[in-house]
Design a protein around this motif. Structure first.
Motif, PDB file in Angstrom:
ATOM      1  N   VAL A 189       0.846  -1.196   0.000  1.00 48.57           N
ATOM      2  CA  VAL A 189       0.000   0.000   0.000  1.00 48.57           C
ATOM      3  C   VAL A 189       0.881   1.245   0.000  1.00 48.57           C
ATOM      4  O   VAL A 189       0.690   2.169  -0.803  1.00 48.57           O
ATOM      5  CB  VAL A 189      -0.934   0.011   1.230  1.00 48.57           C
ATOM      6  N   VAL A 190       1.866   1.260   0.892  1.00 48.85           N
ATOM      7  CA  VAL A 190       2.787   2.402   0.986  1.00 48.85           C
ATOM      8  C   VAL A 190       3.608   2.532  -0.292  1.00 48.85           C
ATOM      9  O   VAL A 190       3.772   3.638  -0.839  1.00 48.85           O
ATOM     10  CB  VAL A 190       3.718   2.250   2.198  1.00 48.85           C
ATOM     11  N   PHE A 191       4.106   1.422  -0.794  1.00 45.96           N
ATOM     12  CA  PHE A 191       4.931   1.431  -2.001  1.00 45.96           C
ATOM     13  C   PHE A 191       4.186   2.003  -3.198  1.00 45.96           C
ATOM     14  O   PHE A 191       4.686   2.902  -3.887  1.00 45.96           O
ATOM     15  CB  PHE A 191       5.399   0.005  -2.305  1.00 45.96           C
ATOM     16  N   THR A 192       2.996   1.492  -3.460  1.00 50.47           N
ATOM     17  CA  THR A 192       2.267   1.933  -4.652  1.00 50.47           C
ATOM     18  C   THR A 192       1.775   3.371  -4.531  1.00 50.47           C
ATOM     19  O   THR A 192       1.916   4.163  -5.474  1.00 50.47           O
ATOM     20  CB  THR A 192       1.077   1.002  -4.937  1.00 50.47           C
ATOM     21  N   VAL A 193       1.222   3.750  -3.390  1.00 51.05           N
ATOM     22  CA  VAL A 193       0.670   5.101  -3.249  1.00 51.05           C
ATOM     23  C   VAL A 193       1.773   6.164  -3.299  1.00 51.05           C
ATOM     24  O   VAL A 193       1.680   7.145  -4.056  1.00 51.05           O
ATOM     25  CB  VAL A 193      -0.135   5.238  -1.940  1.00 51.05           C
ATOM     26  N   LEU A 194       2.834   5.985  -2.524  1.00 51.55           N
ATOM     27  CA  LEU A 194       3.911   6.980  -2.516  1.00 51.55           C
ATOM     28  C   LEU A 194       4.698   6.971  -3.830  1.00 51.55           C
ATOM     29  O   LEU A 194       5.096   8.038  -4.324  1.00 51.55           O
ATOM     30  CB  LEU A 194       4.846   6.736  -1.337  1.00 51.55           C
ATOM     31  N   GLY A 195       4.925   5.791  -4.381  1.00 53.51           N
ATOM     32  CA  GLY A 195       5.617   5.718  -5.663  1.00 53.51           C
ATOM     33  C   GLY A 195       4.836   6.411  -6.763  1.00 53.51           C
ATOM     34  O   GLY A 195       5.404   7.158  -7.579  1.00 53.51           O
ATOM     35  N   GLN A 196       3.537   6.194  -6.799  1.00 55.72           N
ATOM     36  CA  GLN A 196       2.702   6.851  -7.801  1.00 55.72           C
ATOM     37  C   GLN A 196       2.608   8.356  -7.551  1.00 55.72           C
ATOM     38  O   GLN A 196       2.536   9.152  -8.486  1.00 55.72           O
ATOM     39  CB  GLN A 196       1.323   6.203  -7.816  1.00 55.72           C
ATOM     40  N   GLY A 197       2.626   8.751  -6.275  1.00 56.33           N
ATOM     41  CA  GLY A 197       2.639  10.177  -5.958  1.00 56.33           C
ATOM     42  C   GLY A 197       3.905  10.842  -6.473  1.00 56.33           C
ATOM     43  O   GLY A 197       3.865  11.965  -7.009  1.00 56.33           O
ATOM     44  N   ALA A 198       5.054  10.170  -6.345  1.00 51.86           N
ATOM     45  CA  ALA A 198       6.320  10.700  -6.848  1.00 51.86           C
ATOM     46  C   ALA A 198       6.274  10.836  -8.372  1.00 51.86           C
ATOM     47  O   ALA A 198       6.738  11.832  -8.942  1.00 51.86           O
ATOM     48  CB  ALA A 198       7.477   9.794  -6.429  1.00 51.86           C
ATOM     49  N   ALA A 199       5.697   9.832  -9.038  1.00 52.72           N
ATOM     50  CA  ALA A 199       5.568   9.889 -10.499  1.00 52.72           C
ATOM     51  C   ALA A 199       4.671  11.054 -10.909  1.00 52.72           C
ATOM     52  O   ALA A 199       4.947  11.749 -11.901  1.00 52.72           O
ATOM     53  CB  ALA A 199       4.997   8.577 -11.026  1.00 52.72           C
ATOM     54  N   GLY A 200       3.601  11.286 -10.146  1.00 49.86           N
ATOM     55  CA  GLY A 200       2.718  12.407 -10.430  1.00 49.86           C
ATOM     56  C   GLY A 200       3.423  13.739 -10.272  1.00 49.86           C
ATOM     57  O   GLY A 200       3.216  14.671 -11.062  1.00 49.86           O
ATOM     58  N   MET A 201       4.298  13.845  -9.255  1.00 45.56           N
ATOM     59  CA  MET A 201       5.068  15.077  -9.075  1.00 45.56           C
ATOM     60  C   MET A 201       5.979  15.326 -10.276  1.00 45.56           C
ATOM     61  O   MET A 201       6.101  16.459 -10.752  1.00 45.56           O
ATOM     62  CB  MET A 201       5.907  14.988  -7.800  1.00 45.56           C
ATOM     63  N   ALA A 202       6.619  14.271 -10.784  1.00 44.18           N
ATOM     64  CA  ALA A 202       7.490  14.414 -11.953  1.00 44.18           C
ATOM     65  C   ALA A 202       6.697  14.912 -13.154  1.00 44.18           C
ATOM     66  O   ALA A 202       7.169  15.767 -13.923  1.00 44.18           O
ATOM     67  CB  ALA A 202       8.157  13.077 -12.274  1.00 44.18           C
ATOM     68  N   PHE A 203       5.475  14.412 -13.305  1.00 46.09           N
ATOM     69  CA  PHE A 203       4.623  14.829 -14.420  1.00 46.09           C
ATOM     70  C   PHE A 203       4.244  16.304 -14.309  1.00 46.09           C
ATOM     71  O   PHE A 203       4.358  17.068 -15.283  1.00 46.09           O
ATOM     72  CB  PHE A 203       3.357  13.963 -14.430  1.00 46.09           C
ATOM     73  N   VAL A 204       3.822  16.730 -13.123  1.00 48.21           N
ATOM     74  CA  VAL A 204       3.411  18.128 -12.925  1.00 48.21           C
ATOM     75  C   VAL A 204       4.608  19.060 -13.065  1.00 48.21           C
ATOM     76  O   VAL A 204       4.497  20.140 -13.664  1.00 48.21           O
ATOM     77  CB  VAL A 204       2.739  18.309 -11.547  1.00 48.21           C
ATOM     78  N   LEU A 205       5.758  18.671 -12.528  1.00 46.96           N
ATOM     79  CA  LEU A 205       6.958  19.506 -12.641  1.00 46.96           C
ATOM     80  C   LEU A 205       7.398  19.642 -14.095  1.00 46.96           C
ATOM     81  O   LEU A 205       7.903  20.689 -14.508  1.00 46.96           O
ATOM     82  CB  LEU A 205       8.087  18.917 -11.793  1.00 46.96           C
ATOM     83  N   ALA A 206       7.191  18.587 -14.889  1.00 46.16           N
ATOM     84  CA  ALA A 206       7.517  18.661 -16.317  1.00 46.16           C
ATOM     85  C   ALA A 206       6.576  19.637 -17.023  1.00 46.16           C
ATOM     86  O   ALA A 206       7.012  20.420 -17.885  1.00 46.16           O
ATOM     87  CB  ALA A 206       7.426  17.281 -16.955  1.00 46.16           C
ATOM     88  N   LEU A 207       5.297  19.613 -16.650  1.00 49.44           N
ATOM     89  CA  LEU A 207       4.349  20.571 -17.223  1.00 49.44           C
ATOM     90  C   LEU A 207       4.758  22.000 -16.889  1.00 49.44           C
ATOM     91  O   LEU A 207       4.681  22.897 -17.733  1.00 49.44           O
ATOM     92  CB  LEU A 207       2.940  20.309 -16.701  1.00 49.44           C
ATOM     93  N   GLN A 208       5.194  22.204 -15.655  1.00 49.17           N
ATOM     94  CA  GLN A 208       5.667  23.526 -15.262  1.00 49.17           C
ATOM     95  C   GLN A 208       6.890  23.932 -16.070  1.00 49.17           C
ATOM     96  O   GLN A 208       7.005  25.079 -16.498  1.00 49.17           O
ATOM     97  CB  GLN A 208       6.023  23.545 -13.775  1.00 49.17           C
ATOM     98  N   GLY A 209       7.797  22.987 -16.266  1.00 49.38           N
ATOM     99  CA  GLY A 209       9.008  23.291 -17.013  1.00 49.38           C
ATOM    100  C   GLY A 209       8.725  23.670 -18.453  1.00 49.38           C
ATOM    101  O   GLY A 209       9.430  24.493 -19.037  1.00 49.38           O
ATOM    102  N   GLY A 222      10.359   2.699  -2.118  1.00 43.19           N
ATOM    103  CA  GLY A 222      11.280   1.619  -2.434  1.00 43.19           C
ATOM    104  C   GLY A 222      11.606   0.758  -1.229  1.00 43.19           C
ATOM    105  O   GLY A 222      11.645  -0.474  -1.321  1.00 43.19           O
ATOM    106  N   MET A 223      11.812   1.397  -0.083  1.00 47.74           N
ATOM    107  CA  MET A 223      12.101   0.633   1.139  1.00 47.74           C
ATOM    108  C   MET A 223      10.902  -0.227   1.540  1.00 47.74           C
ATOM    109  O   MET A 223      11.066  -1.365   1.989  1.00 47.74           O
ATOM    110  CB  MET A 223      12.484   1.593   2.261  1.00 47.74           C
ATOM    111  N   ALA A 224       9.708   0.317   1.368  1.00 45.96           N
ATOM    112  CA  ALA A 224       8.505  -0.453   1.699  1.00 45.96           C
ATOM    113  C   ALA A 224       8.379  -1.673   0.798  1.00 45.96           C
ATOM    114  O   ALA A 224       7.992  -2.758   1.251  1.00 45.96           O
ATOM    115  CB  ALA A 224       7.263   0.436   1.556  1.00 45.96           C
ATOM    116  N   SER A 225       8.735  -1.523  -0.473  1.00 48.48           N
ATOM    117  CA  SER A 225       8.639  -2.663  -1.390  1.00 48.48           C
ATOM    118  C   SER A 225       9.641  -3.747  -1.034  1.00 48.48           C
ATOM    119  O   SER A 225       9.359  -4.936  -1.154  1.00 48.48           O
ATOM    120  CB  SER A 225       8.861  -2.193  -2.837  1.00 48.48           C
ATOM    121  N   LEU A 226      10.825  -3.341  -0.583  1.00 49.94           N
ATOM    122  CA  LEU A 226      11.833  -4.325  -0.190  1.00 49.94           C
ATOM    123  C   LEU A 226      11.398  -5.086   1.052  1.00 49.94           C
ATOM    124  O   LEU A 226      11.697  -6.275   1.207  1.00 49.94           O
ATOM    125  CB  LEU A 226      13.176  -3.631   0.069  1.00 49.94           C
TER     126      LEU A 226
END
Length: 267
Positions: A7-27, A53-57
């Motif tokens: 649960v922690v791995f997927t939610v936080l990992g997907q949140g990080a991916a979403g941040m990369a997407f929004v930051l790219a739009l800003q750029g 990543g630590m949660a997935s391990l």
């Protein structure tokens, strides 16, 4: 629950991916000098991905088992491709973050920003493929990748909005983005529930459980708090932080319910 690490791995990992997407739009919409707000945003993204990543391990029992999983690449194993995509996204994101910390001119390279966003979205897609199982009817549908992508958008917009506002550089279009993303997620919940109700062995009790109601309530409150400045033109830091907390809690509740559906697998 036994799948809490996932649960922690997927939610936080997907949140990080979403941040990369929004930051790219800003750029793509504006150019800023490296450092400052962007350093904080990319650093937070790395922290989220690191915790994920630590949660997935932890779920693997022994971290070195991840190396064994890579052996499935030759057979097209979704789990193996998930690990590769997480590592690739992490490496690119760490590079961009380091460039910003060092205030290197390449930090604002738009190709690099877009590449980071694409790597994040690919990671989210490979995550969804892991659950594309014929033996688990509730997971074997288009709703799995849709839910994962919506988690990325909601948490991505919410996180960047909050970090931007702390530096007085927030943009209205991002508040519209998180509001629309939350609204689409809110609308998808009853549709997903209807899908579950159409499956053999599923009951209306599942559709009306406490997790679903809690997720909807937290999602609505979080979107309202983050979208408030669109109406009153006034930013209140505490409201923005509380809004992010509500959205994260909402996505965690939704993901707990997602893993609970494993009990309805076909034997």
């Amino acid at each position: 629950m036994e799948n809490l690490s996932l649960v922690v791995f997927t939610v936080l990992g997907q949140g990080a991916a979403g941040m990369a997407f929004v930051l790219a739009l800003q750029g793509l919409s504006r150019k800023e000098p490296p450092g400052g707000r962007l350093t904080v945003s990319y650093s937070v993204m790395i922290v989220l991905l690191g915790i994920a990543g630590m949660a997935s391990l932890l779920h693997l029992g022994q971290p070195f088992r991840a190396i064994n999983v890579l052996g499935g690449l030759a057979h097209g194993s979704p789990l193996s491709w998930e690990i590769v995509s997480v590592a690739l996204f992490g490496a690119i994101a760490a590079l961009v973050s380091m460039l910003h910390i060092r205030r290197h001119p390449l930090a604002n390279n738009r190709v690099l920003q877009v590449t980071t966003a694409i790597a994040g979205l690919v990671m989210v897609f490979t995550m969804s493929r892991v659950y594309n199982l014929h033996t688990v009817d509730p997971w074997f549908s288009i709703w799995t990748p849709v839910q994962f992508m919506m988690t990325s958008l909601v948490l991505g917009f919410a996180s960047v909005i909050t970090l931007d506002a702390m530096h007085s550089t927030g943009m209205q279009w991002m508040r519209v983005g998180v509001t629309v993303s939350a609204l689409l997620t809110f609308m998808s919940i009853p549709l997903f529930v209807l899908f579950l109700g159409s499956l053999p062995g599923m009951t209306t009790i599942l559709a009306d459980n406490g997790l679903t109601m809690a997720r909807c309530a937290l999602l609505a409150v979080g979107a309202l708090l983050l979208g408030m400045p669109l109406v009153n033109r006034k930013y209140i830091p505490a409201c923005s932080i509380a809004g992010v907390a509500c959205l994260v809690a909402s996505e965690l509740a939704g993901r707990v319910m997602f893993y609970d559906l494993l009990a309805f697998r076909i034997l």
